[in-house]
Design a protein around this motif. Structure first.
Motif, PDB file in Angstrom:
ATOM      1  N   THR A  82       0.849  -1.192   0.000  1.00  0.00           N
ATOM      2  CA  THR A  82       0.000   0.000   0.000  1.00  0.00           C
ATOM      3  C   THR A  82       0.879   1.234   0.000  1.00  0.00           C
ATOM      4  OG1 THR A  82      -0.082   0.151   2.428  1.00  0.00           O
ATOM      5  CG2 THR A  82      -1.856  -1.092   1.349  1.00  0.00           C
ATOM      6  N   GLY A  83       0.371   2.323  -0.599  1.00  0.00           N
ATOM      7  CA  GLY A  83       0.976   3.640  -0.458  1.00  0.00           C
ATOM      8  C   GLY A  83       2.316   3.841  -1.122  1.00  0.00           C
ATOM      9  N   LEU A  84       2.657   2.996  -2.092  1.00  0.00           N
ATOM     10  CA  LEU A  84       3.973   3.093  -2.705  1.00  0.00           C
ATOM     11  C   LEU A  84       3.943   2.612  -4.146  1.00  0.00           C
ATOM     12  CD1 LEU A  84       5.221  -0.065  -2.866  1.00  0.00           C
ATOM     13  CD2 LEU A  84       5.407   0.292  -0.413  1.00  0.00           C
ATOM     14  N   GLN A  85       5.082   2.801  -4.829  1.00  0.00           N
ATOM     15  CA  GLN A  85       5.330   2.204  -6.137  1.00  0.00           C
ATOM     16  C   GLN A  85       6.590   1.354  -6.034  1.00  0.00           C
ATOM     17  OE1 GLN A  85       5.372   6.098  -8.258  1.00  0.00           O
ATOM     18  NE2 GLN A  85       3.936   5.133  -9.670  1.00  0.00           N
ATOM     19  N   THR A  86       6.567   0.170  -6.633  1.00  0.00           N
ATOM     20  CA  THR A  86       7.771  -0.655  -6.708  1.00  0.00           C
ATOM     21  C   THR A  86       8.413  -0.444  -8.083  1.00  0.00           C
ATOM     22  OG1 THR A  86       6.614  -2.613  -7.572  1.00  0.00           O
ATOM     23  CG2 THR A  86       6.796  -2.384  -5.176  1.00  0.00           C
ATOM     24  N   VAL A  87       9.727  -0.272  -8.074  1.00  0.00           N
ATOM     25  CA  VAL A  87      10.506  -0.050  -9.291  1.00  0.00           C
ATOM     26  C   VAL A  87      11.510  -1.189  -9.405  1.00  0.00           C
ATOM     27  CG1 VAL A  87      12.121   1.476 -10.476  1.00  0.00           C
ATOM     28  CG2 VAL A  87      10.213   2.446  -9.180  1.00  0.00           C
ATOM     29  N   SER A  88      11.339  -2.050 -10.408  1.00  0.00           N
ATOM     30  CA  SER A  88      12.224  -3.200 -10.612  1.00  0.00           C
ATOM     31  C   SER A  88      13.143  -2.925 -11.795  1.00  0.00           C
ATOM     32  CB  SER A  88      11.404  -4.463 -10.873  1.00  0.00           C
ATOM     33  OG  SER A  88      10.537  -4.736  -9.788  1.00  0.00           O
ATOM     34  N   GLY A 120      -4.065  -0.529  -2.596  1.00  0.00           N
ATOM     35  CA  GLY A 120      -3.766  -1.923  -2.295  1.00  0.00           C
ATOM     36  C   GLY A 120      -3.612  -2.788  -3.527  1.00  0.00           C
ATOM     37  N   ILE A 121      -2.543  -3.595  -3.544  1.00  0.00           N
ATOM     38  CA  ILE A 121      -2.284  -4.554  -4.615  1.00  0.00           C
ATOM     39  C   ILE A 121      -1.474  -5.691  -4.013  1.00  0.00           C
ATOM     40  CG2 ILE A 121      -0.036  -3.668  -5.413  1.00  0.00           C
ATOM     41  CD1 ILE A 121      -1.061  -4.007  -8.298  1.00  0.00           C
ATOM     42  N   SER A 122      -1.485  -6.839  -4.659  1.00  0.00           N
ATOM     43  CA  SER A 122      -0.608  -7.936  -4.264  1.00  0.00           C
ATOM     44  C   SER A 122       0.074  -8.479  -5.510  1.00  0.00           C
ATOM     45  CB  SER A 122      -1.383  -9.038  -3.537  1.00  0.00           C
ATOM     46  OG  SER A 122      -2.448  -9.530  -4.334  1.00  0.00           O
ATOM     47  N   HIS A 123       1.290  -9.054  -5.309  1.00  0.00           N
ATOM     48  CA  HIS A 123       2.023  -9.600  -6.452  1.00  0.00           C
ATOM     49  C   HIS A 123       3.019 -10.645  -5.989  1.00  0.00           C
ATOM     50  CE1 HIS A 123       5.950  -7.030  -6.429  1.00  0.00           C
ATOM     51  NE2 HIS A 123       5.414  -6.947  -5.244  1.00  0.00           N
ATOM     52  N   ARG A 148      -1.941   8.453  -2.330  1.00  0.00           N
ATOM     53  CA  ARG A 148      -1.646   7.150  -1.729  1.00  0.00           C
ATOM     54  C   ARG A 148      -2.823   6.179  -1.777  1.00  0.00           C
ATOM     55  NH1 ARG A 148      -2.247   6.359   4.185  1.00  0.00           N
ATOM     56  NH2 ARG A 148      -3.374   8.118   5.134  1.00  0.00           N
ATOM     57  N   ASP A 149      -4.033   6.686  -2.011  1.00  0.00           N
ATOM     58  CA  ASP A 149      -5.190   5.808  -2.158  1.00  0.00           C
ATOM     59  C   ASP A 149      -5.652   5.708  -3.611  1.00  0.00           C
ATOM     60  OD1 ASP A 149      -5.421   5.069   0.530  1.00  0.00           O
ATOM     61  OD2 ASP A 149      -6.491   6.914   1.012  1.00  0.00           O
ATOM     62  N   THR A 150      -4.733   6.022  -4.526  1.00  0.00           N
ATOM     63  CA  THR A 150      -5.076   5.934  -5.948  1.00  0.00           C
ATOM     64  C   THR A 150      -5.289   4.489  -6.369  1.00  0.00           C
ATOM     65  OG1 THR A 150      -4.403   6.750  -8.129  1.00  0.00           O
ATOM     66  CG2 THR A 150      -2.701   5.708  -6.804  1.00  0.00           C
ATOM     67  N   ALA A 151      -5.831   4.290  -7.558  1.00  0.00           N
ATOM     68  CA  ALA A 151      -6.071   2.939  -8.063  1.00  0.00           C
ATOM     69  C   ALA A 151      -4.746   2.256  -8.379  1.00  0.00           C
ATOM     70  CB  ALA A 151      -6.941   2.992  -9.311  1.00  0.00           C
ATOM     71  N   PRO A 152      -4.605   0.968  -8.102  1.00  0.00           N
ATOM     72  CA  PRO A 152      -3.385   0.252  -8.447  1.00  0.00           C
ATOM     73  C   PRO A 152      -3.188   0.172  -9.957  1.00  0.00           C
ATOM     74  CG  PRO A 152      -5.057  -1.280  -7.652  1.00  0.00           C
ATOM     75  CD  PRO A 152      -5.590   0.103  -7.417  1.00  0.00           C
ATOM     76  N   ALA A 153      -1.921   0.052 -10.372  1.00  0.00           N
ATOM     77  CA  ALA A 153      -1.611   0.044 -11.802  1.00  0.00           C
ATOM     78  C   ALA A 153      -0.258  -0.614 -12.030  1.00  0.00           C
ATOM     79  CB  ALA A 153      -1.600   1.474 -12.359  1.00  0.00           C
ATOM     80  N   PHE A 154       0.010  -0.964 -13.290  1.00  0.00           N
ATOM     81  CA  PHE A 154       1.295  -1.563 -13.668  1.00  0.00           C
ATOM     82  C   PHE A 154       1.735  -0.974 -15.000  1.00  0.00           C
ATOM     83  CE2 PHE A 154       3.921  -4.573 -15.961  1.00  0.00           C
ATOM     84  CZ  PHE A 154       4.835  -4.967 -14.998  1.00  0.00           C
ATOM     85  N   GLN A 155       3.030  -0.635 -15.103  1.00  0.00           N
ATOM     86  CA  GLN A 155       3.572  -0.086 -16.342  1.00  0.00           C
ATOM     87  C   GLN A 155       4.933  -0.686 -16.640  1.00  0.00           C
ATOM     88  OE1 GLN A 155       2.928   3.956 -14.785  1.00  0.00           O
ATOM     89  NE2 GLN A 155       2.072   4.475 -16.778  1.00  0.00           N
ATOM     90  N   PHE A 273       4.064  -2.009   3.694  1.00  0.00           N
ATOM     91  CA  PHE A 273       3.075  -0.944   3.701  1.00  0.00           C
ATOM     92  C   PHE A 273       3.733   0.409   3.964  1.00  0.00           C
ATOM     93  CE2 PHE A 273       0.728  -4.608   5.812  1.00  0.00           C
ATOM     94  CZ  PHE A 273       0.180  -5.079   4.622  1.00  0.00           C
ATOM     95  N   VAL A 274       3.245   1.426   3.259  1.00  0.00           N
ATOM     96  CA  VAL A 274       3.584   2.809   3.569  1.00  0.00           C
ATOM     97  C   VAL A 274       2.284   3.513   3.943  1.00  0.00           C
ATOM     98  CG1 VAL A 274       4.391   5.019   2.651  1.00  0.00           C
ATOM     99  CG2 VAL A 274       5.625   2.920   2.092  1.00  0.00           C
ATOM    100  N   GLY A 275       2.244   4.033   5.150  1.00  0.00           N
ATOM    101  CA  GLY A 275       1.077   4.753   5.621  1.00  0.00           C
ATOM    102  C   GLY A 275       1.495   6.031   6.313  1.00  0.00           C
ATOM    103  N   ARG A 276       0.621   6.557   7.140  1.00  0.00           N
ATOM    104  CA  ARG A 276       0.915   7.764   7.895  1.00  0.00           C
ATOM    105  C   ARG A 276       0.830   7.532   9.397  1.00  0.00           C
ATOM    106  NH1 ARG A 276       1.853   8.303   3.290  1.00  0.00           N
ATOM    107  NH2 ARG A 276       1.864  10.216   2.024  1.00  0.00           N
TER     108      ARG A 276
END
Length: 322
Positions: A82-88, A120-123, A148-155, A273-276
């Protein structure tokens, strides 16, 4: 990638000071095993006590080159974010990515896979059978409160290399050396791989509104007047207008340049998770445990990762040096 430490620390990450004098701060890595008797070991340079953020970059793992026959490669079961982007970003090998959006993709050298968790997303992430050597970086970007509560996505994006003074540069996020990534970000960011010939020097214009971090994969490399050993991360404070690099070795050096405007928000990181607040991460943990919110990863052979137990007492907050 999941943070699969058995007892992940609860870390409060605070924004750094504004108007700091440009200087190089050397961040040394710590080794973190990713579980199991033949575990991969990663070298983690963010977060740490001295500095928890560079721009919105909040997590940096550097791994390999690992002989998969010895380590068993990467096999990270489905897990939430949650609350983040993963960069691979890979240097060698191949990783199969599956997520709860239904994405089935591969991480390959020189190609960006960016996953936005948002609310929220899982992978899952598994090195492919053809992979003999695994080598790369896994990075996280904190999302601002507004996103931080935006829709999950993949690019996915495969940047073309640009050449400057003999150096080869691949810009996967932001703009550098006249090359711009089309991948949108929620805060101003920079991410690029730089290959520098033996004993070569390079000077590139930087955005002085950014702070920067240079992670050395192969070196040593001199950043301004500071020598960085392999696996070290050099932090260049906001205000620097030029990136000055020198490869001090007799082989091609490889670095990852990260940058961004100082992140003006405090965040709380725990596990994936990244939250506040503590309540944010406790709610996310409960949702994962109860099977809510994070969807299903189809095609992975095995159970999902269980969430670690939350600490009874929050750990002492750690943030950037002020």
């Amino acid at each position: 990638m999941s943070n699969v430490e058995k007892d992940p620390a609860e870390i409060v990450c605070e924004p750094g000071p504004d108007g700091a004098v440009p200087k190089v701060e050397v961040l040394t890595p710590r080794d973190v095993p990713l579980g199991g008797p033949r575990a991969m070991t990663v070298r983690r340079t963010l977060p740490q006590r001295a500095r928890s953020l560079i721009g919105a970059w909040c997590f940096a793992d550097h791994y390999g080159p690992d002989d998969v026959a010895t380590t068993g490669g990467m096999d990270v079961a489905p897990h939430p974010h949650t609350g983040l982007q993963t960069v691979s970003w890979l240097f060698t090998g191949e990783i199969e990515h599956r997520d709860s959006l239904g994405t089935h993709a591969y991480v390959r050298p020189g190609e960006l896979n960016l996953m936005t968790s948002g609310r929220g997303i899982s992978h899952s992430e598994v090195s492919t059978p053809a992979t003999t050597t695994l080598h790369g970086v896994q990075l996280w970007v904190a999302l601002p409160e507004s996103a931080r509560d935006t829709a999950p996505a993949f690019q996915h994006y495969a940047p073309s290399p640009v050449h400057v003074s003999g150096a080869e540069i691949r810009v996967f996020l932001g703009t550098l050396a006249g090359s711009t990534s089309p991948v949108p970000t929620f805060t101003p960011l920079l991410g690029a791989e730089i290959l520098l010939p033996p004993r070569a020097t390079l000077a590139l214009p930087l955005d002085p509104a950014f702070e920067h971090g240079l992670l050395v994969d192969r070196g040593p490399v001199r950043l301004a007047d500071t020598l960085l050993a392999p696996a070290a991360l050099g932090h260049l404070a906001q205000g620097a207008a030029t990136l000055n690099l020198t490869n001090e070795s007799d082989t091609t050096a490889r670095t990852i340049l990260l940058g961004g405007t100082p992140f003006g928000e405090q965040i709380l990181m725990w596990w994936n998770f990244v939250g506040r607040t503590t309540e944010d991460v406790a709610r996310a943990r409960a949702d994962w445990t109860n099977g809510d919110r994070f969807g299903e990863v189809k095609g992975y052979d095995g159970p999902s990762l269980p969430a670690p137990e939350l600490p009874n007492i929050p750990l002492k907050p750690r943030g950037n040096v002020r």
